[in-house]
Structures are given as structure tokens and as C-alpha cells.
Design a protein around this motif. Structure first.
Motif, mmCIF file in Angstrom:
data_model
loop_
_atom_site.group_PDB
_atom_site.id
_atom_site.type_symbol
_atom_site.label_atom_id
_atom_site.label_comp_id
_atom_site.label_asym_id
_atom_site.label_seq_id
_atom_site.Cartn_x
_atom_site.Cartn_y
_atom_site.Cartn_z
ATOM 1 N N ARG A 1 31.077 49.254 31.838
ATOM 2 C CA ARG A 1 30.277 50.241 31.103
ATOM 3 C C ARG A 1 28.958 49.638 30.636
ATOM 4 N N ALA A 2 28.989 48.401 30.161
ATOM 5 C CA ALA A 2 27.770 47.755 29.670
ATOM 6 C C ALA A 2 26.761 47.545 30.792
ATOM 7 N N THR A 3 27.240 47.162 31.976
ATOM 8 C CA THR A 3 26.300 46.946 33.076
ATOM 9 C C THR A 3 25.675 48.258 33.523
ATOM 10 N N ARG A 4 26.440 49.331 33.474
ATOM 11 C CA ARG A 4 25.933 50.610 33.978
ATOM 12 C C ARG A 4 25.099 51.357 32.935
ATOM 13 N N GLU A 5 25.555 51.370 31.698
ATOM 14 C CA GLU A 5 24.851 52.131 30.668
ATOM 15 C C GLU A 5 23.691 51.361 30.052
ATOM 16 N N LEU A 6 23.823 50.056 29.961
ATOM 17 C CA LEU A 6 22.802 49.239 29.295
ATOM 18 C C LEU A 6 21.933 48.462 30.282
ATOM 19 N N GLY A 7 22.233 48.585 31.573
ATOM 20 C CA GLY A 7 21.426 47.914 32.582
ATOM 21 C C GLY A 7 21.577 46.402 32.597
ATOM 22 N N LYS A 8 22.743 45.905 32.222
ATOM 23 C CA LYS A 8 22.973 44.461 32.167
ATOM 24 C C LYS A 8 23.491 43.933 33.503
ATOM 25 N N THR A 9 23.369 42.627 33.669
ATOM 26 C CA THR A 9 23.994 41.908 34.777
ATOM 27 C C THR A 9 25.061 41.001 34.190
ATOM 28 N N ALA A 10 26.292 41.124 34.667
ATOM 29 C CA ALA A 10 27.387 40.295 34.175
ATOM 30 C C ALA A 10 27.896 39.400 35.300
ATOM 31 N N VAL A 11 28.043 38.113 35.002
ATOM 32 C CA VAL A 11 28.656 37.153 35.922
ATOM 33 C C VAL A 11 29.926 36.660 35.245
ATOM 34 N N VAL A 12 31.057 36.847 35.915
ATOM 35 C CA VAL A 12 32.359 36.632 35.287
ATOM 36 C C VAL A 12 33.205 35.699 36.146
ATOM 37 N N VAL A 13 33.694 34.612 35.559
ATOM 38 C CA VAL A 13 34.673 33.766 36.232
ATOM 39 C C VAL A 13 36.052 34.372 35.995
ATOM 40 N N LEU A 14 36.765 34.663 37.081
ATOM 41 C CA LEU A 14 38.081 35.290 36.984
ATOM 42 C C LEU A 14 39.091 34.537 37.833
ATOM 43 N N HIS A 15 40.320 34.448 37.328
ATOM 44 C CA HIS A 15 41.418 33.912 38.125
ATOM 45 C C HIS A 15 42.182 35.021 38.831
ATOM 46 N N ASP A 16 42.207 36.205 38.246
ATOM 47 C CA ASP A 16 42.981 37.310 38.814
ATOM 48 C C ASP A 16 42.145 38.024 39.867
ATOM 49 N N ILE A 17 42.514 37.857 41.138
ATOM 50 C CA ILE A 17 41.701 38.430 42.207
ATOM 51 C C ILE A 17 41.773 39.947 42.233
ATOM 52 N N ASN A 18 42.830 40.538 41.690
ATOM 53 C CA ASN A 18 42.906 41.995 41.680
ATOM 54 C C ASN A 18 41.988 42.600 40.624
ATOM 55 N N PHE A 19 41.769 41.896 39.520
ATOM 56 C CA PHE A 19 40.747 42.349 38.575
ATOM 57 C C PHE A 19 39.366 42.217 39.211
ATOM 58 N N ALA A 20 39.147 41.131 39.938
ATOM 59 C CA ALA A 20 37.867 40.968 40.632
ATOM 60 C C ALA A 20 37.668 42.091 41.643
ATOM 61 N N SER A 21 38.721 42.422 42.377
ATOM 62 C CA SER A 21 38.637 43.477 43.375
ATOM 63 C C SER A 21 38.332 44.833 42.739
ATOM 64 N N ARG A 22 38.994 45.116 41.630
ATOM 65 C CA ARG A 22 38.888 46.446 41.012
ATOM 66 C C ARG A 22 37.552 46.661 40.314
ATOM 67 N N TYR A 23 36.990 45.628 39.685
ATOM 68 C CA TYR A 23 35.856 45.858 38.789
ATOM 69 C C TYR A 23 34.541 45.229 39.254
#
Length: 252
Positions: free
Chosen positions: A180-202
Motif C-alpha cells: 500500500r505504501a509503495t502504491r499510494e505514497l509512491g515509495k520504493t521498497a527493497v525487502v530481504v525475505l526468506h519466505d519465497i512465497n511472500f516474495a512471490s505474492r507481494y
């Protein structure tokens, strides 16, 4: 965009990031995935200037991370580390206020006060603003730290494993919030994730690292495949499409 050119980092005799060159797109969520020891968190720390690279160059939105004045860089780039525990006993409002330090060095003006209020409201924390952090649940506390990042009002936000220690419901809520923050506020988020399904979904874009190098990158549809995941993690995966998103199941 974030430009990484031939960046390396060693700790003693251990080469953690090895001549990495990579461009992270502006806008949306870019997730960095890969096995333990791939160099994901070290790369994020170097982008945030928390760790100095041994060689190479990193630029965020055209600003050279190594040479840009600290307060100026902090107006363009915010970071939330894994170890975000504080020794001080702070209220939620106190914590969120830290996000305005690059602007007024602790002196709050009308715009700072307005930004603090907006960040608390955006994260649904207004009613908890005067509660101490140690009185909150894990999910509420993590939202407070994200509110601090939002309050900093930067174009780029870095998150190192923000889902650690969150249950599935709070983890989903956190990723929805970042989306929501990236879309509504025009932000860029870089996220380190271990869960590949969260990476896939979001994610809008996924970067895979292995052994300190770039393994592959692309859209979730390009990255969440049995072939890519098997080569990246060294184990077999089955990938299914559920609700328009790719879901990976490993079976050794």
C-alpha cells in the motif's frame, strides 16, 4: 533506481559479496531472496551505508552513497534493520518522531508534527501513540518501526527481514502495508525475505543471490519456477498457480 556497480565486501578471509553489479528498479517492491550466507543483508547494509564496501560504487536515486552528506542521504533513503531493539523505553510517538531527525535535528516544526501524525494514522497507531513499545504485541511494535520509516518520508525504504518473529497474520498484514505504501505514497521498497512465497505474492521484482553474487532476477512469474528455485536452493520444488500467484512447495 538503485545502482550497484562491482561491489565487494569481505569479513576477514570470508568474501560475502563478490563483485556484484545490479540495478534495482524505482517503484514497487523488490524482494531479495537466496540461501543463508548469500550476502543479502550485507548488500542491504551497504546500500544503507551501515557497512562500507571494500570496492565498487552504490548510488541511490543518483546520489553516491559513499560521498553524499549523511543528512541529505537520510532524506532519500530509510532503513529498518533486523535488530531494531532499543535500550531506551520509548512510546510509539517517541519512536516515530525519530523519523524526522534528518530534517530538524530534533527540533520539530509544524511540518514535522504533521508528518508524525500522518505516519501514526497511516499505520493505524494513533490510539497507541502514547503506549510504550514494550507494552505492545510483536505485530504492533513492528508497525511502529515501519511508521518511523514512513515518517522519514524518503523515496527509498530498505527492510531487512521485516517478517522475522511475526506470525502468519501479522506477516501478511506487514506485506500488505508495504504494498500500500509503495502504491499510494509512491515509495520504493527493497525487502530481504526468506519466505519465497511472500516474495512471490507481494513483489513487483525479485532478485536472487547466491554465494555473494547475482544468481538471477525478474518478475515473480520468471523467478518462481522449479528450475530457478532448485538451482538457487539446491532442493526440489513444485510450483503451482493459486489465485493468480505462484506458490512454491519444496519436497527435498
Amino acid at each position: 533506481m538503485i545502482e550497484i556497480a562491482n561491489v565487494s565486501k569481505s569479513y576477514g578471509k570470508s568474501l560475502v559479496v563478490d563483485g556484484l553489479s545490479l540495478t534495482l528498479p524505482k517503484g514497487g517492491i523488490t524482494s531479495i531472496i537466496g540461501p543463508n550466507g548469500a550476502g543479502k543483508s550485507t548488500l542491504l547494509s551497504m546500500i544503507a551505508r551501515l557497512v562500507d564496501p571494500d570496492g565498487g560504487r552504490i548510488a541511490v536515486g543518483g546520489l553516491d552513497v559513499a560521498t553524499t552528506r549523511g543528512d541529505l542521504l537520510a532524506r532519500h533513503l530509510a532503513v529498518l534493520r533486523q535488530d531494531n531493539h532499543l535500550a531506551m523505553r520509548l512510546t510509539v510517538r517517541d519512536l516515530v518522531t525519530f523519523g524526522r531527525y534528518p530534517y530538524g535535528k530534533g527540533r520539530l516544526g509544524p511540518e514535522d508534527v504533521a508528518q508524525i501524525g500522518r505516519a501514526l494514522s497511516y499505520l493505524g497507531l494513533t490510539e497507541l501513540a502514547d503506549r510504550f513499545l514494550d507494552e505492545l504485541s510483536g505485530g504492533q511494535r513492528q508497525r511502529a518501526f515501519v511508521a518511523m520509516v514512513i515518517c522519514q518520508d524518503t523515496d527509498y525504504m530498505l527492510f531487512d527481514e521485516p517478517l522475522n518473529n511475526l506470525d502468519i497474520g501479522n506477516a501478511v498484514a506487514m506485506m500488505k502495508l508495504l504494498t500500500r505504501a509503495t502504491r499510494e505514497l509512491g515509495k520504493t521498497a527493497v525487502v530481504v525475505l526468506h519466505d519465497i512465497n511472500f516474495a512471490s505474492r507481494y513483489s513487483d521484482h525479485i532478485v536472487a543471490m547466491r554465494d555473494g553474487r547475482l544468481h538471477s532476477q525478474g518478475t515473480p512469474a520468471e523467478m518462481i519456477t522449479p528450475e530457478v528455485l532448485r538451482d538457487l536452493y539446491g532442493t526440489a520444488f513444485e510450483v503451482r498457480d493459486i489465485g493468480g500467484h505462484r506458490v512454491a512447495v519444496y519436497y527435498g
